[in-house]
Design a protein around this motif. Sequence first.
Motif, PDB file in Angstrom:
ATOM      1  N   VAL A  66      -9.374  -1.123   5.167  1.00 49.05           N
ATOM      2  CA  VAL A  66      -8.209  -0.368   4.705  1.00 49.05           C
ATOM      3  C   VAL A  66      -8.326   1.060   5.214  1.00 49.05           C
ATOM      4  CG1 VAL A  66      -7.018   0.607   2.707  1.00 49.05           C
ATOM      5  CG2 VAL A  66      -7.810  -1.748   2.649  1.00 49.05           C
ATOM      6  N   SER A  67      -7.300   1.522   5.917  1.00 53.20           N
ATOM      7  CA  SER A  67      -7.264   2.919   6.354  1.00 53.20           C
ATOM      8  C   SER A  67      -6.555   3.753   5.299  1.00 53.20           C
ATOM      9  CB  SER A  67      -6.557   3.051   7.699  1.00 53.20           C
ATOM     10  OG  SER A  67      -5.207   2.611   7.604  1.00 53.20           O
ATOM     11  N   THR A  68      -7.043   4.967   5.091  1.00 53.46           N
ATOM     12  CA  THR A  68      -6.453   5.871   4.108  1.00 53.46           C
ATOM     13  C   THR A  68      -5.495   6.834   4.800  1.00 53.46           C
ATOM     14  OG1 THR A  68      -8.047   7.690   4.284  1.00 53.46           O
ATOM     15  CG2 THR A  68      -8.694   5.785   2.948  1.00 53.46           C
ATOM     16  N   GLN A  69      -5.012   7.786   4.040  1.00 55.65           N
ATOM     17  CA  GLN A  69      -4.254   8.898   4.604  1.00 55.65           C
ATOM     18  C   GLN A  69      -5.083   9.576   5.691  1.00 55.65           C
ATOM     19  OE1 GLN A  69      -1.165  10.699   3.719  1.00 55.65           O
ATOM     20  NE2 GLN A  69      -1.756  11.800   5.569  1.00 55.65           N
ATOM     21  N   GLN A  70      -4.459   9.927   6.798  1.00 62.00           N
ATOM     22  CA  GLN A  70      -5.138  10.626   7.883  1.00 62.00           C
ATOM     23  C   GLN A  70      -5.524  12.032   7.432  1.00 62.00           C
ATOM     24  OE1 GLN A  70      -2.751  10.718  11.408  1.00 62.00           O
ATOM     25  NE2 GLN A  70      -4.176  11.999  12.569  1.00 62.00           N
ATOM     26  N   VAL A  71      -6.735  12.489   7.814  1.00 61.86           N
ATOM     27  CA  VAL A  71      -7.179  13.839   7.455  1.00 61.86           C
ATOM     28  C   VAL A  71      -7.607  14.592   8.714  1.00 61.86           C
ATOM     29  CG1 VAL A  71      -7.942  13.076   5.176  1.00 61.86           C
ATOM     30  CG2 VAL A  71      -9.594  13.203   7.044  1.00 61.86           C
ATOM     31  N   SER A  72      -7.580  15.909   8.639  1.00 55.95           N
ATOM     32  CA  SER A  72      -7.930  16.737   9.794  1.00 55.95           C
ATOM     33  C   SER A  72      -9.335  17.310   9.710  1.00 55.95           C
ATOM     34  CB  SER A  72      -6.931  17.898   9.915  1.00 55.95           C
ATOM     35  OG  SER A  72      -6.952  18.699   8.743  1.00 55.95           O
ATOM     36  N   ASN A  73     -10.057  17.021   8.597  1.00 61.34           N
ATOM     37  CA  ASN A  73     -11.349  17.680   8.384  1.00 61.34           C
ATOM     38  C   ASN A  73     -12.454  16.700   8.002  1.00 61.34           C
ATOM     39  OD1 ASN A  73     -10.193  17.047   5.933  1.00 61.34           O
ATOM     40  ND2 ASN A  73     -10.552  19.044   4.978  1.00 61.34           N
ATOM     41  N   LEU A  74     -12.362  15.457   8.476  1.00 56.23           N
ATOM     42  CA  LEU A  74     -13.369  14.465   8.124  1.00 56.23           C
ATOM     43  C   LEU A  74     -14.751  14.887   8.595  1.00 56.23           C
ATOM     44  CD1 LEU A  74     -13.942  11.683   6.874  1.00 56.23           C
ATOM     45  CD2 LEU A  74     -13.537  10.668   9.131  1.00 56.23           C
ATOM     46  N   TYR A 118      -9.322   9.356  10.989  1.00 56.87           N
ATOM     47  CA  TYR A 118      -8.826   8.168  10.296  1.00 56.87           C
ATOM     48  C   TYR A 118      -9.886   7.582   9.358  1.00 56.87           C
ATOM     49  CZ  TYR A 118      -5.535   8.654  14.130  1.00 56.87           C
ATOM     50  OH  TYR A 118      -4.634   9.149  15.032  1.00 56.87           O
ATOM     51  N   PRO A 119     -10.036   8.129   8.132  1.00 53.37           N
ATOM     52  CA  PRO A 119     -10.986   7.563   7.177  1.00 53.37           C
ATOM     53  C   PRO A 119     -10.592   6.130   6.821  1.00 53.37           C
ATOM     54  CG  PRO A 119     -10.152   9.697   6.436  1.00 53.37           C
ATOM     55  CD  PRO A 119      -9.295   9.254   7.571  1.00 53.37           C
ATOM     56  N   ALA A 120     -11.592   5.330   6.448  1.00 53.85           N
ATOM     57  CA  ALA A 120     -11.316   3.937   6.110  1.00 53.85           C
ATOM     58  C   ALA A 120     -12.421   3.381   5.227  1.00 53.85           C
ATOM     59  CB  ALA A 120     -11.184   3.089   7.379  1.00 53.85           C
ATOM     60  N   PHE A 121     -12.066   2.332   4.483  1.00 52.20           N
ATOM     61  CA  PHE A 121     -13.022   1.547   3.706  1.00 52.20           C
ATOM     62  C   PHE A 121     -13.155   0.167   4.345  1.00 52.20           C
ATOM     63  CE2 PHE A 121     -11.407   4.536   0.516  1.00 52.20           C
ATOM     64  CZ  PHE A 121     -12.568   4.939  -0.128  1.00 52.20           C
ATOM     65  N   ARG A 122     -14.358  -0.416   4.266  1.00 55.73           N
ATOM     66  CA  ARG A 122     -14.570  -1.786   4.745  1.00 55.73           C
ATOM     67  C   ARG A 122     -15.452  -2.532   3.751  1.00 55.73           C
ATOM     68  NH1 ARG A 122     -17.226  -3.025  10.599  1.00 55.73           N
ATOM     69  NH2 ARG A 122     -19.117  -2.236   9.553  1.00 55.73           N
ATOM     70  N   PHE A 162       0.834  -1.190   0.000  1.00 53.27           N
ATOM     71  CA  PHE A 162       0.000   0.000   0.000  1.00 53.27           C
ATOM     72  C   PHE A 162       0.876   1.251   0.000  1.00 53.27           C
ATOM     73  CE2 PHE A 162      -3.253  -2.959   1.484  1.00 53.27           C
ATOM     74  CZ  PHE A 162      -4.357  -2.505   0.794  1.00 53.27           C
ATOM     75  N   PRO A 163       0.313   2.389  -0.413  1.00 55.50           N
ATOM     76  CA  PRO A 163       1.072   3.643  -0.361  1.00 55.50           C
ATOM     77  C   PRO A 163       1.393   4.027   1.077  1.00 55.50           C
ATOM     78  CG  PRO A 163      -0.907   3.857  -1.727  1.00 55.50           C
ATOM     79  CD  PRO A 163      -1.027   2.563  -0.989  1.00 55.50           C
ATOM     80  N   ASN A 164       2.342   4.936   1.235  1.00 58.16           N
ATOM     81  CA  ASN A 164       2.627   5.479   2.554  1.00 58.16           C
ATOM     82  C   ASN A 164       1.351   6.074   3.148  1.00 58.16           C
ATOM     83  OD1 ASN A 164       5.323   4.836   2.353  1.00 58.16           O
ATOM     84  ND2 ASN A 164       5.917   6.861   1.589  1.00 58.16           N
ATOM     85  N   CYS A 165       1.144   5.838   4.433  1.00 61.07           N
ATOM     86  CA  CYS A 165       0.005   6.357   5.193  1.00 61.07           C
ATOM     87  C   CYS A 165      -1.302   5.629   4.897  1.00 61.07           C
ATOM     88  CB  CYS A 165      -0.170   7.864   4.998  1.00 61.07           C
ATOM     89  SG  CYS A 165       1.299   8.824   5.427  1.00 61.07           S
ATOM     90  N   TRP A 166      -1.263   4.563   4.074  1.00 61.51           N
ATOM     91  CA  TRP A 166      -2.388   3.664   3.881  1.00 61.51           C
ATOM     92  C   TRP A 166      -2.007   2.320   4.494  1.00 61.51           C
ATOM     93  CZ3 TRP A 166      -6.748   3.957   0.184  1.00 61.51           C
ATOM     94  CH2 TRP A 166      -6.949   5.259  -0.295  1.00 61.51           C
ATOM     95  N   ALA A 167      -3.006   1.520   4.924  1.00 63.34           N
ATOM     96  CA  ALA A 167      -2.681   0.228   5.520  1.00 63.34           C
ATOM     97  C   ALA A 167      -3.897  -0.687   5.557  1.00 63.34           C
ATOM     98  CB  ALA A 167      -2.166   0.419   6.949  1.00 63.34           C
ATOM     99  N   GLY A 226     -10.459 -10.515   5.864  1.00 56.43           N
ATOM    100  CA  GLY A 226     -10.569 -10.307   4.426  1.00 56.43           C
ATOM    101  C   GLY A 226      -9.238 -10.311   3.707  1.00 56.43           C
ATOM    102  N   THR A 227      -9.288  -9.862   2.455  1.00 55.52           N
ATOM    103  CA  THR A 227      -8.098  -9.802   1.617  1.00 55.52           C
ATOM    104  C   THR A 227      -8.091  -8.479   0.877  1.00 55.52           C
ATOM    105  OG1 THR A 227      -8.154 -12.194   1.261  1.00 55.52           O
ATOM    106  CG2 THR A 227      -6.824 -10.888  -0.264  1.00 55.52           C
ATOM    107  N   THR A 228      -6.984  -7.784   0.925  1.00 53.50           N
ATOM    108  CA  THR A 228      -6.850  -6.544   0.187  1.00 53.50           C
ATOM    109  C   THR A 228      -5.392  -6.263  -0.086  1.00 53.50           C
ATOM    110  OG1 THR A 228      -7.390  -4.186   0.135  1.00 53.50           O
ATOM    111  CG2 THR A 228      -6.865  -5.129   2.291  1.00 53.50           C
ATOM    112  N   ASN A 229      -5.123  -5.731  -1.264  1.00 55.98           N
ATOM    113  CA  ASN A 229      -3.758  -5.398  -1.678  1.00 55.98           C
ATOM    114  C   ASN A 229      -3.836  -4.576  -2.955  1.00 55.98           C
ATOM    115  OD1 ASN A 229      -4.300  -8.572  -2.454  1.00 55.98           O
ATOM    116  ND2 ASN A 229      -3.494  -7.397  -4.185  1.00 55.98           N
ATOM    117  N   THR A 230      -2.721  -3.969  -3.314  1.00 57.00           N
ATOM    118  CA  THR A 230      -2.648  -3.323  -4.620  1.00 57.00           C
ATOM    119  C   THR A 230      -2.222  -4.367  -5.640  1.00 57.00           C
ATOM    120  OG1 THR A 230      -0.365  -2.615  -4.205  1.00 57.00           O
ATOM    121  CG2 THR A 230      -2.132  -1.063  -3.659  1.00 57.00           C
TER     122      THR A 230
END
Length: 243
Positions: free
Chosen positions: A58-66, A129-133, A18-23, A29-33
């Motif tokens: 999967v967590s994305t880049q952290q944001v301050s204005n979610l 901490y935005p994320a997808f599930r 994953f990119p930096n700041c993603w995980a 489950g299963t997830t990858n690029t």
Amino acid sequence: ASVTSFVENFDAVTTPAFPNCWAKVGAGGTTNTQTGSANSAPNTMYFASFSTTSLAVVSTQQVSNLGAGTNRIKFDMRANFTVGGVVEFGYLTDPADATTFVPLTTFTASALTYSTYQFSPPAGSYSDYPAFRHTGNPGNSVLIDNVVWEANPTCPDQTGLTVGTITDTTADFSWDNLGTLGYEYAVTTSATPPASGTATTSVIYSETGLSPQTVYYLHVRAECAGSTYGNWASISFTTNCTS
């Protein structure tokens, strides 16, 4: 570090990382690029849960204005093999614990081609901490590309383009009523949207004088006050052969 906007197309990473700041969060489950089947080559994100008790997060880049109510998440998604996979967008109260995921909305991959999905979270007390599930119900894998966290546009992007009856020389269309002043549309043989189109206040349109057995593109954008426009939305169709 928290940011106020980001763009991630997964193309700068060496798969399956994953990119930096993603995980990937947790063991579910299963997830990858991956390479192949990307909407913007060369990479996209594979995302699947094959059980409702073992969910991919999967967590994305952290944001301050979610929770500011000023931004939106926008991304491209398609079904991988079978349509119907459901993905949630939300946030993690603990970025290292998948069980702390709080959903805000859901999206369903309804086609084997990419479509753009978007959601503007209402103002609220969310974490940074935005994320997808992936819901695992059904357990159909999806592909996600070109994830954007950005300010809400002053004029909304057009949605809901649909091609109706097609003949060898005509085609019927419709698109969502966004409650704007009007719309601009164009029917071309190029996938690239035009600089401008024909103005209308209707959300239903019929094109005539088309050439048989030809690939065309319908482009539509919303028009708002102050001569501002949303982004173009496009959909392709092919006219029938002449009898």
